[in-house]
Design a protein around this motif. Sequence first.
Motif, PDB file in Angstrom:
ATOM      1  N   MET A  71       0.831  -1.200   0.000  1.00  0.00           N
ATOM      2  CA  MET A  71       0.000   0.000   0.000  1.00  0.00           C
ATOM      3  C   MET A  71       0.869   1.255   0.000  1.00  0.00           C
ATOM      4  N   LEU A  72       1.991   1.170   0.706  1.00  0.00           N
ATOM      5  CA  LEU A  72       2.944   2.285   0.720  1.00  0.00           C
ATOM      6  C   LEU A  72       3.484   2.534  -0.687  1.00  0.00           C
ATOM      7  N   LEU A  73       3.771   1.472  -1.406  1.00  0.00           N
ATOM      8  CA  LEU A  73       4.228   1.584  -2.789  1.00  0.00           C
ATOM      9  C   LEU A  73       3.147   2.218  -3.666  1.00  0.00           C
ATOM     10  N   ALA A  74       1.904   1.763  -3.503  1.00  0.00           N
ATOM     11  CA  ALA A  74       0.807   2.277  -4.318  1.00  0.00           C
ATOM     12  C   ALA A  74       0.579   3.769  -4.088  1.00  0.00           C
ATOM     13  N   ALA A  75       0.846   4.230  -2.873  1.00  0.00           N
ATOM     14  CA  ALA A  75       0.621   5.641  -2.543  1.00  0.00           C
ATOM     15  C   ALA A  75       1.769   6.537  -2.974  1.00  0.00           C
ATOM     16  N   SER A  76       2.864   5.940  -3.428  1.00  0.00           N
ATOM     17  CA  SER A  76       4.021   6.738  -3.838  1.00  0.00           C
ATOM     18  C   SER A  76       3.778   7.340  -5.214  1.00  0.00           C
ATOM     19  N   PRO A  77       4.231   8.565  -5.429  1.00  0.00           N
ATOM     20  CA  PRO A  77       4.029   9.220  -6.731  1.00  0.00           C
ATOM     21  C   PRO A  77       4.962   8.653  -7.788  1.00  0.00           C
ATOM     22  N   GLY A  78       4.799   9.129  -9.003  1.00  0.00           N
ATOM     23  CA  GLY A  78       5.725   8.747 -10.060  1.00  0.00           C
ATOM     24  C   GLY A  78       7.106   9.334  -9.795  1.00  0.00           C
ATOM     25  N   GLY A  79       8.100   8.686 -10.338  1.00  0.00           N
ATOM     26  CA  GLY A  79       9.470   9.174 -10.136  1.00  0.00           C
ATOM     27  C   GLY A  79      10.036   9.793 -11.404  1.00  0.00           C
ATOM     28  N   THR A  80      11.235  10.296 -11.291  1.00  0.00           N
ATOM     29  CA  THR A  80      11.880  10.941 -12.441  1.00  0.00           C
ATOM     30  C   THR A  80      12.176   9.938 -13.557  1.00  0.00           C
ATOM     31  N   THR A  81      12.247   8.648 -13.230  1.00  0.00           N
ATOM     32  CA  THR A  81      12.455   7.634 -14.260  1.00  0.00           C
ATOM     33  C   THR A  81      11.326   7.658 -15.283  1.00  0.00           C
ATOM     34  N   ALA A  82      10.128   8.029 -14.843  1.00  0.00           N
ATOM     35  CA  ALA A  82       8.981   8.101 -15.755  1.00  0.00           C
ATOM     36  C   ALA A  82       9.240   9.109 -16.869  1.00  0.00           C
ATOM     37  N   ASN A  83       9.921  10.200 -16.541  1.00  0.00           N
ATOM     38  CA  ASN A  83      10.232  11.208 -17.555  1.00  0.00           C
ATOM     39  C   ASN A  83      11.123  10.621 -18.646  1.00  0.00           C
ATOM     40  N   LEU A  84      12.116   9.839 -18.234  1.00  0.00           N
ATOM     41  CA  LEU A  84      13.038   9.224 -19.197  1.00  0.00           C
ATOM     42  C   LEU A  84      12.306   8.245 -20.101  1.00  0.00           C
ATOM     43  N   TYR A  85      11.498   7.371 -19.504  1.00  0.00           N
ATOM     44  CA  TYR A  85      10.770   6.379 -20.297  1.00  0.00           C
ATOM     45  C   TYR A  85       9.783   7.051 -21.240  1.00  0.00           C
ATOM     46  N   SER A  86       9.144   8.102 -20.775  1.00  0.00           N
ATOM     47  CA  SER A  86       8.203   8.830 -21.620  1.00  0.00           C
ATOM     48  C   SER A  86       8.925   9.425 -22.834  1.00  0.00           C
ATOM     49  N   HIS A  87      10.105   9.963 -22.592  1.00  0.00           N
ATOM     50  CA  HIS A  87      10.900  10.526 -23.686  1.00  0.00           C
ATOM     51  C   HIS A  87      11.296   9.445 -24.685  1.00  0.00           C
ATOM     52  N   LEU A  88      11.694   8.288 -24.183  1.00  0.00           N
ATOM     53  CA  LEU A  88      12.155   7.211 -25.054  1.00  0.00           C
ATOM     54  C   LEU A  88      11.040   6.652 -25.930  1.00  0.00           C
ATOM     55  N   PHE A  89       9.809   6.678 -25.428  1.00  0.00           N
ATOM     56  CA  PHE A  89       8.727   5.999 -26.133  1.00  0.00           C
ATOM     57  C   PHE A  89       7.657   6.952 -26.660  1.00  0.00           C
ATOM     58  N   GLY A  90       8.020   8.217 -26.842  1.00  0.00           N
ATOM     59  CA  GLY A  90       7.148   9.134 -27.547  1.00  0.00           C
ATOM     60  C   GLY A  90       6.068   9.793 -26.720  1.00  0.00           C
ATOM     61  N   GLY A  91       6.258   9.888 -25.418  1.00  0.00           N
ATOM     62  CA  GLY A  91       5.277  10.541 -24.567  1.00  0.00           C
ATOM     63  C   GLY A  91       5.507  12.037 -24.486  1.00  0.00           C
ATOM     64  N   ASP A  92       4.549  12.729 -23.894  1.00  0.00           N
ATOM     65  CA  ASP A  92       4.638  14.172 -23.699  1.00  0.00           C
ATOM     66  C   ASP A  92       5.410  14.430 -22.405  1.00  0.00           C
ATOM     67  N   VAL A  93       6.715  14.658 -22.527  1.00  0.00           N
ATOM     68  CA  VAL A  93       7.580  14.784 -21.349  1.00  0.00           C
ATOM     69  C   VAL A  93       7.202  16.003 -20.503  1.00  0.00           C
ATOM     70  N   ALA A  94       6.743  17.066 -21.149  1.00  0.00           N
ATOM     71  CA  ALA A  94       6.329  18.248 -20.389  1.00  0.00           C
ATOM     72  C   ALA A  94       5.189  17.896 -19.439  1.00  0.00           C
ATOM     73  N   LEU A  95       4.262  17.063 -19.895  1.00  0.00           N
ATOM     74  CA  LEU A  95       3.173  16.621 -19.017  1.00  0.00           C
ATOM     75  C   LEU A  95       3.717  15.753 -17.889  1.00  0.00           C
ATOM     76  N   ASN A  96       4.707  14.901 -18.193  1.00  0.00           N
ATOM     77  CA  ASN A  96       5.334  14.090 -17.149  1.00  0.00           C
ATOM     78  C   ASN A  96       5.929  14.954 -16.045  1.00  0.00           C
TER      79      ASN A  96
END
Length: 289
Positions: A71-96
């Motif tokens: 539950m502690l894991l589920a309550a944790s926000p996204g991390g900066t790694t999400a920005n990298l993955y979003s960039h690599l796979f065509g996501g909107d990094v500004a939104l990240n």
Amino acid sequence: MSLASVFLPFALAIIMLGLGLGLTLADFRRVLTYPRASVIALVCQILVLPAVCLGLVLLFDLPPVLAVGMMLLAASPGGTTANLYSHLFGGDVALNVTLTAINSILAVFTLPLVTNLSITFFGAEAGALGLQFDKSLQVFALVLVPVAIGMLVRARFTAFADRMLKPVKIASAVILALVIVGAVVQELDNIGGYVRDVGLITLAFSLISLTVGYWAPRLARVGREQSIASCMEIGIHNGTLSITVAMGLLGNAQMAIPSATYGVLMFFTAAGAGFLLRRRAVEGVPAGS
């Protein structure tokens, strides 16, 4: 335990400082540019994922301490790694960047709440006092204060902030790696059992998080790039924060096992999701599907 108590909060503070060095007030205002995508992602993060995680915990019938760790894991926000993955796979990094900033602030309030409710619900003996007011203040200090300092430095000394981004990330990664190695050595005899206990549930939670993160905005007719950003933001949790709370503030190494296990698996599940989404784009799947 003393290693985690001292260095894990320090590592998290450096990570959050690095996040702040890359943020401006415009990143928070940008939520107005993507109102639908932002609201859906935040609702998924704050309400949907903890509910999904609770269902998984009850389904897998985890022991109380590991249940609270999930539950502690589920309550944790996204991390900066999400920005990298979003960039690599065509996501909107500004939104990240925007979602990471807002989620990190909201987590100051939601993470202690979810943790305390979980400890009460599951009757976990370890950390039975939960995140009391003083420890909740520590979460506030560990998350918001370094971010605020980083943002202030960037506003006043932009060139210096740009130069420091990479060294700060490297320093935080090294410190975190040392702490995790120390924790693994400390729990070496029990690791096999922990993986058996939480390996499957953390894998399921990771896959569900990524799926919800992408399809919830897509079903609401949010654009593909923003949906990919949401997928990575919702699907990649800040395991460092949950490990820090478990080991550094609650003083319970077992409670950190789900986050540590998830932290390894999510690199592969997120990459798999990214390749699938990229393949859909290459094959020309209609924008609304």
